[in-house]
Design a protein around this motif. Structure first.
Motif, PDB file in Angstrom:
ATOM      1  N   LYS A 320       0.968  -1.199  -0.035  1.00 50.18           N
ATOM      2  CA  LYS A 320       0.142   0.127   0.147  1.00 50.18           C
ATOM      3  C   LYS A 320       1.129   1.267  -0.136  1.00 50.18           C
ATOM      4  N   ASN A 321       0.450   2.080  -0.679  1.00 51.61           N
ATOM      5  CA  ASN A 321       1.137   3.574  -0.999  1.00 51.61           C
ATOM      6  C   ASN A 321       1.342   4.191   0.577  1.00 51.61           C
ATOM      7  N   SER A 322       0.563   4.259   1.378  1.00 51.51           N
ATOM      8  CA  SER A 322       0.642   4.558   2.780  1.00 51.51           C
ATOM      9  C   SER A 322       1.619   4.152   3.621  1.00 51.51           C
ATOM     10  N   ALA A 323       2.034   2.810   3.325  1.00 50.49           N
ATOM     11  CA  ALA A 323       2.994   1.872   4.000  1.00 50.49           C
ATOM     12  C   ALA A 323       4.209   2.133   3.399  1.00 50.49           C
ATOM     13  N   ILE A 324       4.705   2.907   2.575  1.00 54.73           N
ATOM     14  CA  ILE A 324       5.904   2.984   1.726  1.00 54.73           C
ATOM     15  C   ILE A 324       6.437   4.371   2.015  1.00 54.73           C
ATOM     16  N   GLY A 325       7.830   4.391   2.490  1.00 50.24           N
ATOM     17  CA  GLY A 325       8.503   5.733   2.829  1.00 50.24           C
ATOM     18  C   GLY A 325      10.029   5.712   1.991  1.00 50.24           C
ATOM     19  N   TRP A 326      10.450   6.918   1.872  1.00 49.66           N
ATOM     20  CA  TRP A 326      11.589   6.850   1.122  1.00 49.66           C
ATOM     21  C   TRP A 326      12.451   7.899   1.609  1.00 49.66           C
ATOM     22  N   SER A 327      13.580   7.887   1.354  1.00 51.82           N
ATOM     23  CA  SER A 327      14.653   9.087   1.799  1.00 51.82           C
ATOM     24  C   SER A 327      15.942   8.766   0.883  1.00 51.82           C
ATOM     25  N   ILE A 328      16.340  10.288   0.521  1.00 51.30           N
ATOM     26  CA  ILE A 328      17.626  10.185  -0.429  1.00 51.30           C
ATOM     27  C   ILE A 328      18.287  11.532  -0.157  1.00 51.30           C
ATOM     28  N   GLY A 329      19.664  11.528  -0.389  1.00 50.77           N
ATOM     29  CA  GLY A 329      20.277  12.789  -0.024  1.00 50.77           C
ATOM     30  C   GLY A 329      21.844  12.488  -0.014  1.00 50.77           C
ATOM     31  N   PRO A 330      22.551  13.663  -0.341  1.00 51.55           N
ATOM     32  CA  PRO A 330      23.868  13.696  -0.234  1.00 51.55           C
ATOM     33  C   PRO A 330      24.609  13.533   1.053  1.00 51.55           C
ATOM     34  N   SER A 331      25.855  13.210   1.058  1.00 53.22           N
ATOM     35  CA  SER A 331      26.667  13.509   2.288  1.00 53.22           C
ATOM     36  C   SER A 331      28.133  13.992   2.090  1.00 53.22           C
ATOM     37  N   LEU A 332      28.731  14.775   2.827  1.00 55.79           N
ATOM     38  CA  LEU A 332      29.862  15.453   2.392  1.00 55.79           C
ATOM     39  C   LEU A 332      30.817  14.769   3.631  1.00 55.79           C
ATOM     40  N   SER A 333      31.981  14.372   3.338  1.00 55.64           N
ATOM     41  CA  SER A 333      33.094  14.162   4.405  1.00 55.64           C
ATOM     42  C   SER A 333      34.251  14.917   4.054  1.00 55.64           C
ATOM     43  N   VAL A 334      34.932  15.616   4.906  1.00 55.07           N
ATOM     44  CA  VAL A 334      36.133  16.583   4.595  1.00 55.07           C
ATOM     45  C   VAL A 334      37.080  16.179   5.774  1.00 55.07           C
ATOM     46  N   PRO A 335      38.208  15.350   5.322  1.00 58.39           N
ATOM     47  CA  PRO A 335      39.443  15.273   6.457  1.00 58.39           C
ATOM     48  C   PRO A 335      39.883  16.615   6.632  1.00 58.39           C
ATOM     49  N   ILE A 336      39.895  16.906   8.142  1.00 62.01           N
ATOM     50  CA  ILE A 336      40.316  17.958   8.484  1.00 62.01           C
ATOM     51  C   ILE A 336      41.674  17.795   9.559  1.00 62.01           C
ATOM     52  N   PHE A 337      41.736  16.840  10.445  1.00 56.15           N
ATOM     53  CA  PHE A 337      42.998  16.497  11.223  1.00 56.15           C
ATOM     54  C   PHE A 337      42.905  14.946  11.351  1.00 56.15           C
ATOM     55  N   ASN A 338      44.247  14.527  10.846  1.00 53.09           N
ATOM     56  CA  ASN A 338      44.304  12.874  11.124  1.00 53.09           C
ATOM     57  C   ASN A 338      45.680  12.685  11.306  1.00 53.09           C
ATOM     58  N   GLY A 339      46.468  13.764  11.958  1.00 48.81           N
ATOM     59  CA  GLY A 339      47.851  13.656  12.527  1.00 48.81           C
ATOM     60  C   GLY A 339      48.731  13.305  11.261  1.00 48.81           C
ATOM     61  N   GLY A 340      48.462  13.815  10.252  1.00 50.68           N
ATOM     62  CA  GLY A 340      49.438  13.438   9.136  1.00 50.68           C
ATOM     63  C   GLY A 340      49.523  11.917   8.489  1.00 50.68           C
ATOM     64  N   GLU A 341      48.601  11.258   8.772  1.00 51.40           N
ATOM     65  CA  GLU A 341      48.300  10.014   8.291  1.00 51.40           C
ATOM     66  C   GLU A 341      48.123   9.910   6.682  1.00 51.40           C
ATOM     67  N   LEU A 342      47.300  10.746   6.322  1.00 52.73           N
ATOM     68  CA  LEU A 342      47.102  10.820   4.975  1.00 52.73           C
ATOM     69  C   LEU A 342      48.276  11.387   3.893  1.00 52.73           C
ATOM     70  N   ALA A 343      48.817  12.310   4.685  1.00 53.83           N
ATOM     71  CA  ALA A 343      49.963  13.214   4.047  1.00 53.83           C
ATOM     72  C   ALA A 343      51.117  11.961   3.670  1.00 53.83           C
ATOM     73  N   ALA A 344      51.428  11.272   5.050  1.00 53.19           N
ATOM     74  CA  ALA A 344      52.367  10.212   4.994  1.00 53.19           C
ATOM     75  C   ALA A 344      51.987   8.875   3.808  1.00 53.19           C
ATOM     76  N   ALA A 345      50.828   8.672   3.664  1.00 54.84           N
ATOM     77  CA  ALA A 345      50.518   7.729   2.699  1.00 54.84           C
ATOM     78  C   ALA A 345      50.997   8.089   1.235  1.00 54.84           C
ATOM     79  N   VAL A 346      50.941   9.446   1.064  1.00 54.64           N
ATOM     80  CA  VAL A 346      51.106   9.810  -0.229  1.00 54.64           C
ATOM     81  C   VAL A 346      52.714   9.864  -0.259  1.00 54.64           C
ATOM     82  N   ASP A 347      53.359  10.105   0.712  1.00 52.64           N
ATOM     83  CA  ASP A 347      54.953  10.082   0.565  1.00 52.64           C
ATOM     84  C   ASP A 347      55.379   8.692   0.408  1.00 52.64           C
ATOM     85  N   ALA A 348      54.636   7.705   1.208  1.00 56.74           N
ATOM     86  CA  ALA A 348      55.186   6.411   0.955  1.00 56.74           C
ATOM     87  C   ALA A 348      54.877   5.930  -0.519  1.00 56.74           C
TER      88      ALA A 348
END
Length: 482
Positions: A320-348
């Motif tokens: 039934k249409n009354s029983a159906i629900g939905w949701s949709i949407g984007p999410s954004l993730s921004v690396p701010i502080f990781n102790g230099g882990e990501l930069a070290a991965a690039v160097d490696a």
């Protein structure tokens, strides 16, 4: 609501970009010609070079080695593994959809209730900065390298089988020579005993004759042990038990005659023909792509998630249409502080790229050295073989003359011993030179990258699993150890 999200997805897809370096083959400083080459720079022709040795037994052993060698089997499995890794990387580019359903029955205050729920959950991480695209690129290069590694294994295998086979035939020839020489020396010993009993010579000549014959006979067990070990090695190379080669060498055969050397081409041809060089280049490309993959992890990531669900107290009401629900949407993730882990991965990743760059340049230099060494070795061994042939002929004649003179009493027994010793040494050196010449021919073809030209099945697994679907698992009951 849906239209703005669709527009957002389109905008993100059109605006997707890549970070990190784009791969370009490195410039390599190569000489224009081989320093040891004696012919013009004609390009090498693809060929199964071992057939030019015209030895049917060798051809059959190489066929068996390609089909049964376990190093080849491992290389085939690595290709299937690399292909599966690439498919995994490609699959990560697409949305992930999961389905679920729940049915519950509860009782409260003497009331029994049923409830039903079903739905779909979807998620898609948009490859905004090319991290997953770089992963596919790296996996593609890895698959190419796996194919080149298979060619390298087969190239090495064919060279090992051919050189071991040639050495085995050489050992058979040396054993036959040692037995023949020992028989001749025993005949000389018998002659000295006859002359000693007649009073013509002293006992020292008889002792010297016995010592020389026994010394020659002592070489035979060592040669036979080496012959058996070579046969065992050939059996393992073909993927068979060590004793399986005995029928192939039941009858001795000559060392294969060495044909004219192959075309060497120019040093640049090595880059195209040598599979180990090609593999090193593909691994450099893979390491370069992984820099971009590591770099992209330092940038924001955008995901799109959505779900459709339906719930009802009766199973028939789920649609039934009354029983159906939905949701949709984007999410954004921004690396701010990781102790230099990501930069070290690039160097490696950059360090790994530099390591692969050095490995490629070393592979090129090693390939050039292999060709130069083989060209020099083949040419010089051919000259040596000519001199040894002349020496063997002269030594045989000298031994014949010294024995005749000794029989007539006009030569000393020391002359006979020295002549026989020189003859044996010269003929054995001649056999070893024939083996060395054929080995140098094999080494040159390996250095030039010549190898197997026919298709090889890499898709069929070696182990076929049965009953892999869902089933009741019954664990074995182990008896307690005493």
């Amino acid at each position: 609501m849906i239209r703005p999200v669709t527009l957002l997805i389109s905008a993100l897809s059109l605006g997707a970009c890549a970070v990190g370096p784009d791969y370009a083959p490195p410039a390599l400083d190569l000489p224009q010609r081989w320093s040891a080459a004696t012919s013009g720079p004609r390009a090498p022709r693809p060929s199964e070079w071992w057939r030019s040795l015209r030895d049917p037994t060798l051809n059959a052993l190489i066929e068996q080695a390609i089909a049964g060698n376990l190093d080849v089997a491992q290389a085939k499995a690595r290709i299937r593994e690399a292909r599966a890794t690439r498919e995994q990387a490609v699959g990560a580019l697409f949305p992930q959809v999961d389905a679920g359903a729940v049915a519950t029955r509860s009782r409260s205050a003497l009331v029994t209730r049923n409830s039903f729920r079903a739905g779909f959950d979807a998620s898609w991480e948009i490859d905004l900065f090319g991290a997953r695209d770089r992963a596919v690129e790296a996996a593609t290069y890895g698959t190419d390298a796996a194919f080149d590694d298979l060619d390298t294994v087969m190239l090495t295998l064919i060279g090992d089988v051919a050189s071991t086979y040639v050495e085995t035939r050489g050992l058979q020839a040396r054993i036959a020579l040692a037995r023949s020489t020992a028989r001749t020396q025993r005949e000389t010993e018998a002659l000295t005993r006859t002359r000693f009993r007649a009073g013509d010579i002293s006992a020292i000549d008889t002792a010297r004759a016995t010592a020389q014959a026994a010394g020659t006979e002592s070489q035979i067990p060592l040669l036979e042990a080496s012959l058996a070990q070579n046969q065992h090695r050939l059996a393992v190379l073909t993927g068979r038990p060590p004793a399986a080669m005995a029928p192939y060498f039941a009858r001795p055969a000559a060392v294969p005659a060495t044909p004219a050397p192959p075309r060497a081409g120019i040093p640049a041809d090595v880059l195209r023909r040598r599979p180990d060089v090609r593999s090193a280049e593909r691994l450099l490309a893979q390491a370069t792509a992984r820099i971009g993959q590591a770099e992209a992890n330092r940038y924001p990531s955008v995901s799109l998630t959505g779900s459709i669900s339906t719930s009802a107290l009766k199973l028939g009401d789920l649609a039934k249409n009354s029983a159906i629900g939905w949701s949709i949407g984007p999410s954004l993730s921004v690396p701010i502080f990781n102790g230099g882990e990501l930069a070290a991965a690039v160097d490696a990743a950059r360090a790994q790229r530099d390591r692969q760059d050095a490995a490629l340049r070393l592979a090129v230099l090693t390939a050039l050295q292999d060709v130069e060494d083989s060209l020099v070795g083949l040419r010089q061994e051919r000259r040596r073989l000519g001199s040894l042939s002349e020496a063997a002929t002269a030594s045989t004649e000298a031994a014949r003359l010294s024995r005749a003179l000794y029989t007539s009493g006009t030569a000393s027994f020391l002359d006979v011993l020295e002549a026989q010793r020189s003859q044996y040494a010269a003929e054995e050196s001649l056999i070893q030179s024939r083996v060395a010449l054929a080995t140098q021919f094999i080494a040159l073809n390996k250095a030039l990258g010549g190898g197997w030209l026919r298709p090889v099945d890499v898709s069929t697994p070696a182990v076929i699993d049965e009953r892999t679907g869902p089933r009741l698992r019954i664990l074995p009951i182990e008896e307690p150890q005493p």
